[in-house]
Structure formats: C-alpha cells, structure tokens
Design an enzyme around this catalytic site. Structure first.
Site, PDB file in Angstrom:
ATOM      1  N   SER A 668       0.840  -1.196   0.000  1.00 16.54           N
ATOM      2  CA  SER A 668       0.000   0.000   0.000  1.00 16.54           C
ATOM      3  C   SER A 668       0.881   1.254   0.000  1.00 16.54           C
ATOM      4  CB  SER A 668      -0.957  -0.039   1.188  1.00 16.54           C
ATOM      5  OG  SER A 668      -1.941   0.947   1.097  1.00 16.54           O
ATOM      6  N   ASP A 741      -8.941  -4.762  -5.758  1.00 18.35           N
ATOM      7  CA  ASP A 741      -8.523  -3.848  -4.691  1.00 18.35           C
ATOM      8  C   ASP A 741      -9.661  -2.889  -4.349  1.00 18.35           C
ATOM      9  OD1 ASP A 741      -7.267  -1.941  -3.033  1.00 18.35           O
ATOM     10  OD2 ASP A 741      -5.349  -2.268  -4.021  1.00 18.35           O
ATOM     11  N   HIS A 775      -7.539  -5.457  -1.301  1.00 21.13           N
ATOM     12  CA  HIS A 775      -6.321  -4.740  -0.926  1.00 21.13           C
ATOM     13  C   HIS A 775      -5.402  -5.626  -0.083  1.00 21.13           C
ATOM     14  CE1 HIS A 775      -3.871  -1.199  -0.581  1.00 21.13           C
ATOM     15  NE2 HIS A 775      -3.893  -1.234   0.731  1.00 21.13           N
TER      16      HIS A 775
END
Length: 815
Positions: A668, A741, A775
C-alpha cells in the site's frame, strides 16, 4: 535435484519476458509454505461477569474458489448476492467455552457442519451467545446457551448483513433487534440489463470535492441493485420464536435498541445517491421507534454530504454521530458542528454535544461546547463522562471530564499530541453493564476510572493498568509489563481486588492468556496455545535504535536466521517499512514496538525470509516530519532516503547486513515508498511493491496524511509520484496487485499504468495480478503464489546478485 534446478531455471527465465504469461498458482519453498499454513491462534472473548471464556477457532485462508464467489461492488460495499451479506468476511469454525479460572473446556454442540460463524455477541446477562452463520445462500441467526454449551438456529429468519452486524441484543436478554431480508421482494434486477439511457452526473456551481473512493455506483442499474440488496426490515425477534416487524422497510444501516429496551434508534439511507461518494455520505433519516414499531421521533433528515471540505477533521453540517447515552435508560445524543464543518474556519467552538430524553418531545439539552472536533464520548454516570476531541493540523487531542448532574463545564483531563506515544495515558476501560452497554468502570464514589495503555517508552512498549482519580488527577499504577515478556491487559475482572486477564508473550513464546492478581503477583495460565512456528526454531530478534543524518532517532526490528552466528558475516537483507507523517521531530524519534513481542507471521510478513538465509529489517522507521508551518511531504523524498540509508548503515555497522545485497518491500503506502526509493536512490538491489499507488494526480483531493489538493500543492504531488520518474528506475521491481482492490486510491490501474511506464523505459519489472483479491490478500492459492513470486525475485536479484556495490559512493547514493 536436476528437475528442481530445471524448474527454477525456467521460472527465472520467465522473469525477463515482456509478454503476458499463463502461469498456474505456484508454491514457495517448503519452509515458507509451512509457516504460512500454520494454524492461527484462536480468538478469545470474556463474559463481562468474568465467569466464562469463549475460544473461537478461526477459518484462515479460504480457497480461491470461495473468494471467487459472485460479488457486487456497490456504493463502497462488497455484497454477495447469494447470501445478501458481505462477500468478504473472516469466519470462525467452532466455539469452545471454559468456566474460569480452571473449568473444563466445552465444545459448543449443535453447530452446523463446516460452520462459517461471525458477529459473535454475549447477551447482557452472559447466559447466551448470539451469532450469525453464513450458508451458501443466506445469513442465519443462531443462539448458544452457555450453561449447556449447545447452539440452535432461530428459524424462519434470513438476515441482511450488507451494512455489518445485523442484530443487537435487547437488555431483557430475551429479545433481539435484527435487520432482515424483506420477504416477497421478488427477483433481483439483472446486472447486465440493457441500458435505458446514459449515466449522467451534474454539478452547478457548488464546491463538491471528493477523495478517491472505490466500488462506487456507476449507473441506474447499480442504483437498482443497491436498492434491492440494501433493503431490509427491522424485526423484533423473541428467543421463543415470536417475531414482529418494526417500522417500514428501507435501506436501514443501523437499528440499535435503547439501554432500557423500550426504543430503537434507526438510521436509514435513501435517494438521491451519488456516483462519486460511498453510502456513508448518502442522504439519511434518523428516527426513534418504539417496540410497537411506531415512529415516536424523527431526529434528522440529512442531505447528501457532497460539499464537505477534504480536510481530515471536516464534517457535514447539521446533526451527526447519533447514539444512545449508554448509562441512561433512553436518552439519545448527537453532535453539531459550529464552524460550518470546516476546520479552517476560525471558531472558538467547533462542536456542540446535545441530548434528548424520552419521550423525545422536549427541547434538546446542550451538554457541552468543544473547542476541538468531537471524536468520542465514554459514558459513565450522571456525574462523569469522558469526552474526546482532536485537531488534525497540529495533532492535538484533549480528553475532558463532563459532570452531567451539575452541568459542570468541560474540565481538561489530558491535553497532548496524539503522536507523542510516551505521554499516552491509554484507553479508558469500559465494561458491559447489566443492560449490556459499554460504560466506564469506576469505583464506588464514581471518581476513579481505569486506563489500559501500550506503555510506549525508550525501552519499548510496556503495557500498563492505571487508576486515575478524575477529581484530583492523581494516578496510581496497578501493574506494568516487565521484561523479558510483553504482556497486554485484555479485561479487568474485579477492579476492587485488582484482578485482570492479560495476553502474555515473549520473543520465543507464543501469546497465551493469564489471570493476574496485582497485589499478590499471582499468575494463573488460562490457555496453552502451542507455538505455531515451532519449525522455525529460536528466531533471533533485536530492536535496533539509531539516528538518521538530521538527528531524528529511528528504530527497526532486526530478525536473523535461527542458527545465525556473527562469524557467518553479513547477509542478504530484506527491508520492510511503511512511512508515517509527523508534526514534531521529538514524537517521530520515539521508540516503536517491543523487543519482547512474538513474531506473528501474517500473509504479508517479510519475516518468512529468515528461513532462506536473509536478515530482515521489519517495521523500519520512516518518519516524514513537517514542523510548524511546514508540511511533512514538502521534503518527502529527502527524508525517505535519509531514513532508508540510516537503517542500512546500522545493519552494516552491526555486521549483519550486506549493503550490496539489500531489497526493499512495502504494501500500500509502503509500495509507494518502495517505488520512490528505487526512483531516487541506488541503495537497493531490488524492490517489491504490493497494492500501491504511484501517480498522485489520480488521488488529487488528498492522500494518506496529505490534506492539500493537487491544485494547492502540485509540486508536492508531482515530486512524490514515482510514475513521473519511471525513466529513472533501473533497479528490478516486482509489482503485485489484487485484481479487486477496494482501498481508497489504490486502484489496480495504478500498478497497470506504472508497469507500462517502466516497461516502456526498459526497466526490469514484473507485474502480477492476483484474481479476486482485495487490498489485503486472502486465498491460500494467492498467498502462496505471492510468496513464491517474492522468493524467486529476491533469490534472482538479491541473494544471487553480483556483489558490486549498489552505489559506487555511499555518500552520493541519491539520484
């Protein structure tokens, strides 16, 4: 062995291809796979009376087939159209009860085969446990009887859990308020129906900035699907099987009974919807119903929140954050902004707190006027509540005491920086009262409250329990974690006797639960969970403390292979980090973590690679500081570089890190960091970036800790975007992204476009898209393949790479 070498050679050869590849899921080396497959430690929950402990076995790593079930992505939600529940959830497979302190462990019987349990809640009197079970086509409500350790289904009830936990206990212990699927609603709209016209959005002269969100509505078809699957009916469910609807069906996000069980606070979303904002910003109606289902008070009718400033402490105008006063029978409260919701507006009062007592026909009572933005309130008694406020700009936070009986004005209890972990007083301890509501635990006089804190210190985290007299502000420490253990309080059983439960671990001992008696120091084990990573041996861990060039003090967790000896010399190294913004160098310099915590190897951990002979720098400090009027990101690249170099230099000084063979990885915002480090330095032999964002013009209304928009700070956005420096990246980089995601700003297109830019400039790059993954990655096949990809990448470009220095002059390693 020849076959293995040939397979490895073929795998490595594919890394150089610039074309798409059809590759089945792979598995990493056995040592890594065994650790990733280790069963997770059970979850634990304690009855509020301290008499029972509930142990829940976790269903970990579903199959890719499970993860690939039908999914609708609507208004920021992810819905399984078959079950009318969330498409992605963590489930428990079994329940076990144990009478404390030394009773036998009882397996809860009557559960369905291959149970998928979630939303576990104790009844207020601790005699029952309610939970949901998700079948292949609906979500059910189940009740477990604690005394008999047996469970049963509540029949003829299908729950709607698209908005989260779909039920709440009523304080009579005999009734549950649930959100149910509406019977007779017909067939779901087709997701592929022929459009009747274009999808149109319009704005006429209003300021309506919005951050970057995922899974938004995109068409009238999406709107109809959202109407169908979000529609629910509030139902009063008796444990005797009786049911009665309350109010009318709607897109009901919340239905919470009052502490005395006579009313229900209902929050309903409705049209007009937005294609740029999630459901949390949709128009809403807030009402109070009685248990006969009649509306006794409409508290608010709120419009679409599409003109809220993008500042982190900006809020909508009007009433917000409705809830019940937990220590009173039937008083509702809410908050109202006094500055138009804009923190940049000068105002002596930011928020006001109001309350309204049943039967809700009087005038609202003002409880408090706050100079900071309201964050939370902890209810206790008529004489005591704790109110929390904050301000993002300078990270200030304040906790006040509020005397509701005498209408005493707010009195500051704590005033501090939220990032000054050394002065963190902890979190006020709450217990469930006889109505099942979370309220402050106090002494008999109501003047003493209790705080559980992480205990950050120069020696590392040392959790504690304090008791604090809010009138005199005198504090006494019951207990504090001592080396060589890291011990975190979980629940206080008896404040008068100072008995409590902790979760205790060390660098070599996995977490287990203990009953502690503070006065006598007696310690009674409650669980004996084995070490899930026993195959790893005695993992070597050390918390490093060092400084970067500007004097900011940094830390990192260093892990070494179990049998490593100093005479083995420096090792190939994997460094993992996640940058954090600060407003004060002093706060940025504080020690993070503890040398005594047990290494938990979740799916994204870098620690797996100690099994492959690497030194691992995990949780490496990357503070980005902007003091006073300066913003942290104004010098992001310079501070990023200095922090990374300092970590490598410290590892080299210790003789364990080979500076010529270091890789950097991040997930991330850590992936964003990784790409920037490869774009602006020669410190690394390779990089691994998972689920990142690389072009900040695609998140133009702010990102991470950055409040400014692209148009306010274009230089910052451009300088921080590694996409703009794709032509400078010559270090091999592995990009991994979940195809689905759902995180704000990290659209898969970020990795796709970054890969194309890198490939177009001749970089060594590999781009792996994990089907159906969000994610965070979940499926066993995905996680194993990710670990395989990372291991091949590290072996190829780090462990077996040339030992030529990454930069000829380590003092000039910034491009």
């Amino acid at each position: 062995m020849k076959i293995f070498r040939l397979t490895l050679a073929l795998c490595v050869s594919t890394l150089s291809l610039a074309t798409a590849q059809d590759l089945p899921y792979q598995t990493p080396p056995r040592a890594i796979a065994a650790l990733a497959d280790a069963a997770p430690t059970p979850r634990v929950s304690f009855a509020s009376n301290g008499q029972w402990m509930l142990l829940m076995d976790v269903r970990d790593m579903p199959s890719i087939a499970e993860l690939s079930q039908p999914e609708l992505r609507l208004a920021g939600l992810r819905i399984n159209p078959r079950t009318n529940g969330p498409s992605r959830a963590a489930y428990v497979s079994s329940l076990r009860l144990r009478k404390l302190p030394d009773g036998k462990e009882l397996l809860v019987t009557g559960l369905p085969a291959n149970a998928r349990i979630s939303d576990v809640q104790w009844s207020p009197d601790n005699t029952k446990i309610a939970f949901t079970h998700t079948t292949s086509n609906h979500v059910e409500l189940w009740i477990a009887d604690v005394a008999s350790a047996s469970a049963r289904l509540v029949p003829n009830l299908f729950l709607n859990s698209v908005f989260g936990t779909p039920f709440e206990w009523v304080s009579d212990n005999k009734t549950i308020i649930a959100r149910a699927v509406v019977g007779g609603r017909g067939e779901a709209p087709s997701a592929t129906e022929v459009p009747k016209g274009p999808a149109i959005q319009q704005n006429i002269g209003r300021t309506a900035a919005a951050r970057t969100y995922q899974d938004l509505l995109k068409s009238p078809t999406d709107e109809r699907l959202f109407d169908y699957f979000a529609l629910s009916q509030v139902v009063k469910v008796g444990l005797d099987g009786r049911m009665a609807p309350l109010g009318q069906p709607g897109m009901i996000q919340q239905a919470v009974p009052s502490p005395n069980g006579r009313y229900v606070l209902v929050r309903t979303r409705h049209r007009p919807y937005s294609y740029t904002l999630p459901v949390s910003s949709f128009p809403q109606r807030v009402e109070v119903l009685n248990l006969e289902g009649l509306v006794v008070k409409e508290l608010a009718e709120l419009p679409l929140a599409d003109n809220v400033p993008t500042s982190f402490d900006a809020v909508p105008t009007g009433r917000r954050q409705f809830g019940w006063r937990e220590d009173a029978p039937n008083t509702v409260f809410w908050v109202e902004a006094q500055d138009g919701g804009n923190p940049k507006t000068e105002a002596p009062v930011r928020d006001k707190l109001f309350a309204l007592l049943a039967p809700f026909d009087g005038q609202p009572q003002e409880l408090a006027a706050l100079p900071l933005r309201f964050r939370n309130i902890h209810w206790g008694t008529d004489k005591l509540a704790l109110v929390e406020g904050y301000r993002w700009a300078d990270r200030k936070e304040t906790t006040w005491t509020l005397d509701l009986a005498t209408k005493t004005s707010l009195t500051p209890l704590f005033e501090r920086s939220s990032q000054d972990t050394y002065t963190d007083p902890g979190t006020p301890y709450l217990h469930r009262n006889s109505q099942g509501r979370q309220v402050l635990t106090t002494d008999g006089a109501g003047d003493v409250v209790y705080f559980i804190g992480a205990g950050a210190s120069p020696e590392g985290d040392r959790p504690f329990i304090d008791e604090l007299n809010v009138r005199t502000k005198k504090s006494a420490r019951w207990w504090r974690s001592e080396a060589p253990y890291y011990e975190m309080p979980v629940t206080i059983l008896d404040p008068g006797k100072r008995t409590f439960v902790t979760r205790r671990e060390s660098a070599q001992e996995s977490p287990n639960y203990f009953l502690r008696d503070a006065p006598s120091l007696k310690l009674t084990p409650l669980t004996k969970f084995p070490n899930p990573y026993a195959s790893l041996g005695n993992l070597q861990k050390q918390v490093l403390k060092y400084k970067r060039a500007d004097g900011v003090e940094l830390t990192a967790n260093l892990y070494l292979p179990p049998n490593y000896k100093k005479e083995d010399g420096p090792l190939p190294t994997l460094m993992e980090a996640y940058p954090v913004e600060f407003k004060d160098k002093k706060d940025a310099s504080q020690v993070k973590g503890s040398p005594y915590t047990f290494a938990r190897l979740n799916w994204g951990s870098p620690v797996y690679w100690v099994t492959q002979g690497y030194a691992v720098l995990q949780g490496t400090s990357i503070p980005i500081v902007g003091e006073g009027t300066k913003e942290p990101n104004d010098t992001y690249v310079e501070q990023l570089t200095a922090s990374a170099k300092a970590a490598i230099d410290e590892g080299q000084r210790l003789g364990v890190v080979d500076p010529k063979r270091v890789a950097v990885m991040g997930h991330s915002y850590g992936a964003f960091m990784t790409a920037n480090l490869l774009a602006h330095t020669n410190l690394f032999k390779a990089g691994i970036a998972r689920s990142g964002a690389y072009n900040r013009t695609l998140t133009p209304f702010g990102f991470q800790g950055e409040e400014r928009t692209y148009w306010q700070a274009p230089e910052v956005y451009n300088t921080m975007s590694p996409f703009n420096f794709a032509d400078k990246i010559k270090t091999p980089i592995l990009l991994i992204h979940g195809e689905a995601d759902n995180n704000s700003g990290t659209f898969p297109i970020q990795s796709e476009r970054f890969y194309n830019a890198l490939k177009g400039h001749g970089a060594t790059v590999r781009y792996v898209v994990l089907p159906a993954e969000s994610h965070g990655y979940a499926a066993r096949e995905s996680i194993m393949h990710m670990l395989w990809e990372m291991n091949i990448w590290l072996d190829t470009y780090v462990k077996k790479a040339s030992t030529t220095p990454a930069a000829e002059n380590t003092k000039a390693d910034v491009r």
